[in-house]
Design a protein around this motif. Structure first.
Motif, short mmCIF file in Angstrom:
data_model
loop_
_atom_site.label_atom_id
_atom_site.label_comp_id
_atom_site.label_asym_id
_atom_site.label_seq_id
_atom_site.Cartn_x
_atom_site.Cartn_y
_atom_site.Cartn_z
N MET A 1 -59.83 -50.04 44.12
CA MET A 1 -60.56 -49.37 45.25
C MET A 1 -59.99 -48.63 46.16
O MET A 1 -60.29 -47.60 46.94
N ARG A 2 -58.79 -49.21 46.85
CA ARG A 2 -58.24 -48.68 48.06
C ARG A 2 -57.53 -47.73 47.69
O ARG A 2 -56.88 -46.98 48.57
N ALA A 3 -56.69 -47.68 46.38
CA ALA A 3 -55.74 -46.72 46.27
C ALA A 3 -56.18 -45.38 45.75
O ALA A 3 -55.55 -44.29 45.65
N VAL A 4 -57.38 -45.48 45.14
CA VAL A 4 -58.08 -44.17 44.55
C VAL A 4 -58.79 -43.23 45.85
O VAL A 4 -59.64 -43.83 46.31
N ALA B 1 -62.52 -43.43 50.40
CA ALA B 1 -63.43 -42.65 51.04
C ALA B 1 -64.94 -43.14 51.25
O ALA B 1 -65.71 -43.52 52.22
N LEU B 2 -65.52 -43.54 49.69
CA LEU B 2 -66.87 -44.24 49.50
C LEU B 2 -66.72 -45.43 50.46
O LEU B 2 -67.59 -45.78 51.30
N LEU B 3 -65.61 -46.20 50.51
CA LEU B 3 -65.37 -47.55 51.16
C LEU B 3 -65.77 -47.29 52.75
O LEU B 3 -66.24 -48.00 53.28
N ALA B 4 -64.87 -46.42 53.04
CA ALA B 4 -64.89 -46.04 54.38
C ALA B 4 -66.44 -45.48 55.06
O ALA B 4 -66.72 -46.05 55.92
N ALA B 5 -67.13 -45.01 54.14
CA ALA B 5 -68.33 -44.37 54.36
C ALA B 5 -69.30 -45.70 54.62
O ALA B 5 -70.11 -45.74 55.44
N ALA B 6 -69.21 -46.32 53.60
CA ALA B 6 -69.93 -47.71 53.48
C ALA B 6 -69.54 -48.54 54.66
O ALA B 6 -70.66 -49.13 55.39
N THR C 1 -58.13 -54.52 56.97
CA THR C 1 -58.32 -55.98 56.27
C THR C 1 -58.15 -55.62 54.94
O THR C 1 -57.43 -56.41 54.41
N VAL C 2 -58.93 -54.81 54.29
CA VAL C 2 -59.01 -54.49 52.95
C VAL C 2 -57.52 -54.13 52.49
O VAL C 2 -56.93 -54.58 51.39
N ASP C 3 -56.69 -53.37 53.17
CA ASP C 3 -55.35 -53.01 52.88
C ASP C 3 -54.38 -54.23 52.77
O ASP C 3 -53.28 -54.17 52.23
N GLY C 4 -54.74 -55.37 53.62
CA GLY C 4 -53.85 -56.29 53.57
C GLY C 4 -54.09 -57.62 52.49
O GLY C 4 -53.69 -58.74 52.41
N SER D 1 -68.56 -53.52 42.49
CA SER D 1 -69.37 -53.70 41.24
C SER D 1 -69.86 -52.47 40.71
O SER D 1 -69.69 -52.36 39.50
N ALA D 2 -70.05 -51.41 41.65
CA ALA D 2 -70.18 -50.11 40.92
C ALA D 2 -69.01 -49.68 40.05
O ALA D 2 -69.07 -48.94 38.95
N THR D 3 -67.67 -49.80 40.66
CA THR D 3 -66.60 -49.06 39.83
C THR D 3 -66.06 -50.25 38.86
O THR D 3 -65.33 -49.92 38.01
N ARG D 4 -66.58 -51.53 39.06
CA ARG D 4 -65.98 -52.73 38.32
C ARG D 4 -64.33 -52.74 38.48
O ARG D 4 -63.68 -53.07 37.41
N GLN D 5 -64.00 -52.59 39.37
CA GLN D 5 -62.55 -52.43 39.85
C GLN D 5 -62.41 -53.45 40.96
O GLN D 5 -63.16 -53.57 41.81
#
Ligand SMILES: NC(=O)C1=CN([C@@H]2O[C@H](COP(=O)(O)OP(=O)(O)OC[C@H]3O[C@@H](n4cnc5c(N)ncnc54)[C@H](OP(=O)(O)O)[C@@H]3O)[C@@H](O)[C@H]2O)C=CC1
Ligand SMILES: CC(C)(CO)C(=O)C(=O)O
Length: 307
Positions: free
Chosen positions: A208-211, A216-221, A247-250, A199-203
């Motif tokens: 999210m997983r490629a940038v 890193a933000l996702l991993a921290a969250a 899971t996200v990567d799949g 929602s914050a990135t609107r992506q």
């Protein structure tokens, strides 16, 4: 089994229709134009594989008193409607009635227990991507249909076992769980993080997983939620954050959470029970949650809908 579904939206309609097809006696509590459509035409559910299910007329009412006591009440309203919906289900409750919430987050059972003291509230988790497309018509993205549910103390009971059998007959994956509290936190780890960052990135998830910085933000969250859950005594695996990234990567790269879809449609957000809950419960447990605090700050202006 007699089941009442409160809120025939994306989640309530998909699982309610499937349980009805498997032989349960299902009654829906709905409102507005959606209720009228259910009463006249029933539910039409379209999935991405091209399949369309038409239930024909279903039992649908606006007043739970018109249904009377049932074996199981499944609450599938959004979290901001949950306390009011729970307070209204009193006429559905008999001596053995169980209540099953399927909201995201980890607080639904407590919200219900506060609004309606008495009946036992189970823990429940739904995995599906579905929304109301038009009155009476539900659009499902993908084909995932999975539930986890169980007594919060891990015990097994007759109604939970019967629901498990119905799910198998309905082709719903998952079923009864003796560790539902942990399953709720596992979903929160994924969902609050993906919903907040998306929602914050609107992506979508593929970006999210490629940038690297966003990943890193996702991993921290993820790591913050695991730390909060473990501090509260929930039995979460030490490597849950890493497994959640796997899971996200799949997942398909176009995946977006229901909260992100609500944001993009200008609707209300369940943010207070996702990143909001992580920050609140983290503070109570003495666990820092800077990633979710930042997501909360960025998204709070949109919590009531379009700006
Ligand atoms: N959609 C999804 O893919 C997923 C959603 N979830 C979770 O499930 C929960 C439900 O989400 P979702 O199905 O998307 O929600 P929807 O908004 O699609 O459906 C909720 C429905 O309940 C109705 N409603 C609200 N209060 C009442 C009431 N008192 N009596 C009768 N009807 C009522 C709403 O009506 P109205 O429109 O008039 O408000 C709406 O039709 C959320 O917590 C969500 O996070 C979990 C997994 C996946
Ligand atoms: C990620 C998903 C679709 C899984 O059920 C979900 O719960 C949501 O977006 O709210």
């Amino acid at each position: 089994m007699r089941i009442a579904i409160i809120g025939a939206g994306g989640v309530g309609a998909v699982f309610g229709a499937a349980l009805q097809q498997a032989g349960a006696e299902v009654a829906f509590v709905a409102r507005g134009a959606h209720l009228q459509a259910l009463q006249t035409r029933g539910l039409t559910i379209r999935d991405q594989a091209g399949a369309t299910l038409s239930t024909g007329a279903v039992t649908a009412v606006d007043d739970p008193a018109a249904i009377g006591p049932v074996d199981l009440v499944i609450l599938t309203v959004k979290l901001w409607d949950l306390a009011a919906a729970a307070a209204a289900i009193r006429p559905l409750i008999g001596p053995a009635t169980l209540v099953l919430p399927l909201q995201n987050g980890v607080e639904a059972a407590d919200i219900i227990a506060a609004a309606l003291p008495g009946p036992e509230v189970l823990g429940g988790v739904a995995y599906v991507s579905a929304r109301i497309e038009a009155p009476g018509v539900i659009r499902q993205t993908g084909t995932m249909r999975s539930l986890a549910f169980g007594h919060r103390n891990g015990s097994a009971g007759e109604t939970v076992r019967a629901l498990d059998a119905l799910c198998r007959a309905a082709g719903i994956k998952g079923g009864a769980s003796d560790r539902i509290e942990a399953v709720l936190w596992e979903k929160l780890t994924f969902l609050a993080s993906v919903a907040g960052v998306g929602s914050a990135t609107r992506q979508p998830i593929g970006v999210m997983r490629a940038v690297p910085e966003t990943r890193a933000l996702l991993a921290a969250a993820f790591a913050e939620i695991v730390a909060v859950g473990r501090a509260r005594g929930v039995a979460l695996a030490a490597d849950l954050a890493e497994r959640t990234m796997a899971t996200v990567d799949g997942l398909p790269e176009v995946t977006r959470s229901s909260m992100q879809q609500d944001l993009e449609a200008g609707g209300r957000l369940e943010l207070p029970w996702l990143s909001g809950a992580v920050v609140r419960l983290g503070a109570a447990a003495g666990v820092p949650t800077p990633a979710h605090a930042a997501l909360l700050g960025v998204l709070a202006p949109y919590v009531e809908g379009r700006r």
